[in-house]
Design a protein around this motif. Structure first.
Motif, PDB file in Angstrom:
ATOM      1  N   HIS A 161      20.364  -2.014 -31.579  1.00 18.87           N
ATOM      2  CA  HIS A 161      20.523  -3.279 -32.305  1.00 18.87           C
ATOM      3  C   HIS A 161      19.215  -4.051 -32.405  1.00 18.87           C
ATOM      4  CE1 HIS A 161      25.176  -3.776 -32.101  1.00 18.87           C
ATOM      5  NE2 HIS A 161      24.814  -2.509 -32.220  1.00 18.87           N
ATOM      6  N   HIS A 162      18.328  -3.846 -31.429  1.00 18.95           N
ATOM      7  CA  HIS A 162      17.038  -4.550 -31.481  1.00 18.95           C
ATOM      8  C   HIS A 162      16.178  -4.039 -32.627  1.00 18.95           C
ATOM      9  CE1 HIS A 162      17.989  -6.231 -27.619  1.00 18.95           C
ATOM     10  NE2 HIS A 162      18.171  -5.014 -27.134  1.00 18.95           N
ATOM     11  N   GLU A 163      16.436  -2.822 -33.052  1.00 18.84           N
ATOM     12  CA  GLU A 163      15.565  -2.161 -34.019  1.00 18.84           C
ATOM     13  C   GLU A 163      16.054  -2.264 -35.454  1.00 18.84           C
ATOM     14  OE1 GLU A 163      12.711  -0.501 -33.535  1.00 18.84           O
ATOM     15  OE2 GLU A 163      12.714  -0.968 -31.393  1.00 18.84           O
ATOM     16  N   TYR A 164      17.358  -2.399 -35.629  1.00 15.93           N
ATOM     17  CA  TYR A 164      17.909  -2.243 -36.981  1.00 15.93           C
ATOM     18  C   TYR A 164      18.772  -3.432 -37.407  1.00 15.93           C
ATOM     19  CZ  TYR A 164      16.329   2.515 -36.359  1.00 15.93           C
ATOM     20  OH  TYR A 164      15.543   3.604 -36.138  1.00 15.93           O
ATOM     21  N   ASP A 165      18.653  -3.768 -38.698  1.00 16.01           N
ATOM     22  CA  ASP A 165      19.535  -4.783 -39.278  1.00 16.01           C
ATOM     23  C   ASP A 165      20.893  -4.169 -39.602  1.00 16.01           C
ATOM     24  OD1 ASP A 165      17.391  -6.627 -39.305  1.00 16.01           O
ATOM     25  OD2 ASP A 165      16.639  -5.738 -41.168  1.00 16.01           O
ATOM     26  N   TYR A 166      20.845  -2.933 -40.102  1.00 12.71           N
ATOM     27  CA  TYR A 166      22.089  -2.238 -40.445  1.00 12.71           C
ATOM     28  C   TYR A 166      22.123  -0.874 -39.787  1.00 12.71           C
ATOM     29  CZ  TYR A 166      22.913  -5.654 -44.136  1.00 12.71           C
ATOM     30  OH  TYR A 166      23.139  -6.813 -44.827  1.00 12.71           O
ATOM     31  N   ILE A 167      23.259  -0.559 -39.179  1.00  8.52           N
ATOM     32  CA  ILE A 167      23.490   0.796 -38.679  1.00  8.52           C
ATOM     33  C   ILE A 167      24.711   1.332 -39.424  1.00  8.52           C
ATOM     34  CG2 ILE A 167      24.068   2.222 -36.676  1.00  8.52           C
ATOM     35  CD1 ILE A 167      22.628   0.167 -34.914  1.00  8.52           C
ATOM     36  N   PHE A 168      24.489   2.350 -40.256  1.00  4.14           N
ATOM     37  CA  PHE A 168      25.587   2.981 -40.984  1.00  4.14           C
ATOM     38  C   PHE A 168      26.056   4.206 -40.201  1.00  4.14           C
ATOM     39  CE2 PHE A 168      23.645   0.539 -44.326  1.00  4.14           C
ATOM     40  CZ  PHE A 168      24.693   0.204 -45.178  1.00  4.14           C
ATOM     41  N   LEU A 169      27.368   4.368 -40.112  1.00  2.00           N
ATOM     42  CA  LEU A 169      27.932   5.554 -39.461  1.00  2.00           C
ATOM     43  C   LEU A 169      28.594   6.414 -40.527  1.00  2.00           C
ATOM     44  CD1 LEU A 169      29.715   3.804 -36.418  1.00  2.00           C
ATOM     45  CD2 LEU A 169      27.339   4.606 -36.552  1.00  2.00           C
ATOM     46  N   ASP A 170      28.055   7.620 -40.743  1.00  2.25           N
ATOM     47  CA  ASP A 170      28.720   8.563 -41.648  1.00  2.25           C
ATOM     48  C   ASP A 170      29.687   9.369 -40.785  1.00  2.25           C
ATOM     49  OD1 ASP A 170      29.501  10.283 -43.631  1.00  2.25           O
ATOM     50  OD2 ASP A 170      27.716  11.556 -43.474  1.00  2.25           O
ATOM     51  N   CYS A 171      30.988   9.084 -40.937  1.00  2.00           N
ATOM     52  CA  CYS A 171      31.979   9.574 -39.975  1.00  2.00           C
ATOM     53  C   CYS A 171      32.576  10.911 -40.381  1.00  2.00           C
ATOM     54  CB  CYS A 171      33.096   8.546 -39.837  1.00  2.00           C
ATOM     55  SG  CYS A 171      32.489   6.940 -39.295  1.00  2.00           S
ATOM     56  N   PRO A 172      32.954  11.715 -39.386  1.00  2.00           N
ATOM     57  CA  PRO A 172      33.703  12.941 -39.675  1.00  2.00           C
ATOM     58  C   PRO A 172      35.168  12.590 -39.938  1.00  2.00           C
ATOM     59  CG  PRO A 172      33.355  12.734 -37.314  1.00  2.00           C
ATOM     60  CD  PRO A 172      32.704  11.538 -37.955  1.00  2.00           C
ATOM     61  N   PRO A 173      35.900  13.461 -40.618  1.00  2.00           N
ATOM     62  CA  PRO A 173      37.300  13.175 -40.917  1.00  2.00           C
ATOM     63  C   PRO A 173      38.200  13.450 -39.716  1.00  2.00           C
ATOM     64  CG  PRO A 173      36.668  15.265 -41.911  1.00  2.00           C
ATOM     65  CD  PRO A 173      35.455  14.736 -41.199  1.00  2.00           C
ATOM     66  N   THR A 174      38.314  12.467 -38.830  1.00  2.00           N
ATOM     67  CA  THR A 174      39.133  12.661 -37.627  1.00  2.00           C
ATOM     68  C   THR A 174      39.910  11.386 -37.309  1.00  2.00           C
ATOM     69  OG1 THR A 174      37.257  11.952 -36.316  1.00  2.00           O
ATOM     70  CG2 THR A 174      37.638  14.313 -36.439  1.00  2.00           C
ATOM     71  N   LEU A 175      40.991  11.558 -36.591  1.00  2.00           N
ATOM     72  CA  LEU A 175      41.733  10.406 -36.056  1.00  2.00           C
ATOM     73  C   LEU A 175      41.867  10.594 -34.542  1.00  2.00           C
ATOM     74  CD1 LEU A 175      44.939   9.285 -38.037  1.00  2.00           C
ATOM     75  CD2 LEU A 175      43.110   7.875 -37.124  1.00  2.00           C
ATOM     76  N   ASN A 176      40.800  11.036 -33.913  1.00  2.00           N
ATOM     77  CA  ASN A 176      40.861  11.361 -32.490  1.00  2.00           C
ATOM     78  C   ASN A 176      40.100  10.321 -31.665  1.00  2.00           C
ATOM     79  OD1 ASN A 176      38.250  11.848 -33.097  1.00  2.00           O
ATOM     80  ND2 ASN A 176      38.349  14.067 -32.815  1.00  2.00           N
ATOM     81  N   LEU A 177      39.623  10.736 -30.521  1.00  2.54           N
ATOM     82  CA  LEU A 177      38.895   9.807 -29.650  1.00  2.54           C
ATOM     83  C   LEU A 177      37.614   9.300 -30.306  1.00  2.54           C
ATOM     84  CD1 LEU A 177      38.668   8.436 -26.908  1.00  2.54           C
ATOM     85  CD2 LEU A 177      37.624  10.534 -26.018  1.00  2.54           C
ATOM     86  N   LEU A 178      36.937  10.159 -31.054  1.00  2.24           N
ATOM     87  CA  LEU A 178      35.728   9.712 -31.748  1.00  2.24           C
ATOM     88  C   LEU A 178      36.082   8.615 -32.755  1.00  2.24           C
ATOM     89  CD1 LEU A 178      32.719   9.816 -32.430  1.00  2.24           C
ATOM     90  CD2 LEU A 178      33.174  11.787 -33.900  1.00  2.24           C
ATOM     91  N   ALA A 179      37.214   8.789 -33.459  1.00  2.00           N
ATOM     92  CA  ALA A 179      37.643   7.767 -34.423  1.00  2.00           C
ATOM     93  C   ALA A 179      37.870   6.439 -33.704  1.00  2.00           C
ATOM     94  CB  ALA A 179      38.906   8.212 -35.136  1.00  2.00           C
ATOM     95  N   GLU A 180      38.488   6.484 -32.548  1.00  2.00           N
ATOM     96  CA  GLU A 180      38.726   5.238 -31.813  1.00  2.00           C
ATOM     97  C   GLU A 180      37.412   4.600 -31.367  1.00  2.00           C
ATOM     98  OE1 GLU A 180      42.113   4.540 -29.374  1.00  2.00           O
ATOM     99  OE2 GLU A 180      42.724   6.640 -29.600  1.00  2.00           O
ATOM    100  N   ASN A 181      36.448   5.437 -31.007  1.00  2.39           N
ATOM    101  CA  ASN A 181      35.121   4.910 -30.687  1.00  2.39           C
ATOM    102  C   ASN A 181      34.494   4.245 -31.912  1.00  2.39           C
ATOM    103  OD1 ASN A 181      33.514   5.589 -27.970  1.00  2.39           O
ATOM    104  ND2 ASN A 181      35.228   7.001 -28.222  1.00  2.39           N
TER     105      ASN A 181
END
Ligand SMILES: Nc1ncnc2c1ncn2[C@@H]1O[C@H](COP(=O)(O)OP(=O)(O)O)[C@@H](O)[C@H]1O
Ligand SMILES: [Mg+2]
Length: 253
Positions: free
Chosen positions: A115-135
């Motif tokens: 967060h100190h380095e970037y104004d925007y952090i974009f997450l290109d997400c995989p198609p999942t509804l698992n633990l990663l999705a909850e994260n």
């Protein structure tokens, strides 16, 4: 304040990666320091950029301790736009998820030092509804969801919102846009109208189905870079402007 924006859907092939690449480019072009995190092990968004082999910040000023994520960030050909390639981010995260006690907050923790380095952090997400999705739901300040206006896709979208609510995640940070819209198809027009009526925070800028967008894979460049005046580039610019105005503007006092 950094904004973490996840381009998310549990469906594949709906335009997540294409959108993440174009919007991240536009954010950087606006003058914002921007990071695109490729969280999909298939690595599509990494493919769109000719990654510079040099580590951007040698983990140097990044206050990441032994955070492997910080060390893995690469520069792109574009000013202010960095990329966290998929193989590195996903492998590291997966290990981290299995190790930690509060598994749904792990991604947010990993991104925090950035967060100190970037104004925007974009997450290109995989198609999942698992633990990663909850994260992703936890880490993201905003979720931007590409929705193809077909009956089945809308049903799946409703299920996803239901899952989020059931798990206790706030759906108020969910923004949606219509993706791959073919205005000549009656079904697309009808479903689009129903979506605007039934769901809140659906952006009014659709991204049309265009062969030029499909061909981005040949150019390996964001569309506003390769064809700045094209219909496709204009659509992404309009989407980014509307999203910024509606989803990212500070609430009125
Ligand atoms: N608006 C669009 N019009 C036409 N083709 C598109 C559009 N958006 C994406 N595509 C193509 O559809 C495929 C899936 O898009 P992608 O962004 O990779 O989806 P996801 O990341 O959701 O799996 C890719 O081949 C991409 O080039
Ligand atoms: Mg993708």
């Amino acid at each position: 304040m950094t904004a973490v924006i996840a381009i998310y859907s549990h469906k594949g092939g709906v335009g997540k990666t294409t959108t993440a690449v174009n919007l991240a480019y536009l954010a950087a072009q606006d003058g914002h320091s921007t990071l695109l995190c490729d969280l999909d092990p298939q690595g599509a968004s990494s493919f769109y950029f000719r990654i510079k082999p040099k580590v951007v910040k040698d983990a140097r000023e990044l206050n990441t301790g032994d955070n492997a994520i910080g060390r893995s960030i690469k520069g792109t050909d574009y000013e202010r736009l960095d990329l966290l390639p998929a193989d590195l981010s996903y492998r590291n995260l997966n290990v981290a998820f299995n190790d930690k006690k509060r598994p749904t907050k792990r991604l947010g923790r990993v991104l925090e030092p950035l967060h100190h380095e970037y104004d925007y952090i974009f997450l290109d997400c995989p198609p999942t509804l698992n633990l990663l999705a909850e994260n992703i739901f936890t880490a993201a300040d905003r979720l931007l969801i590409p929705l193809i206006p077909t009956t089945l896709a809308v049903n799946a979208y409703a299920q996803m919102l239901g899952f989020m609510k059931k798990q206790g995640y706030k759906t108020a940070k969910v923004y949606t846009f219509l993706s791959m819209v073919d205005a000549r198809r009656k079904l697309h027009r009808e479903v689009a109208t129903a979506v605007y009526q039934q769901y809140p925070r659906v952006l009014h800028t659709p991204i049309p189905a265009l062969s030029q967008i499909e061909q981005m894979g040949w150019q390996r460049q964001p569309l506003p870079a390769s064809a700045p005046r094209s219909v496709a580039a204009q659509a992404y610019r309009a989407l980014w402007a509307e999203f910024q105005q509606k989803a990212l503007a500070p609430p009125a006092a």
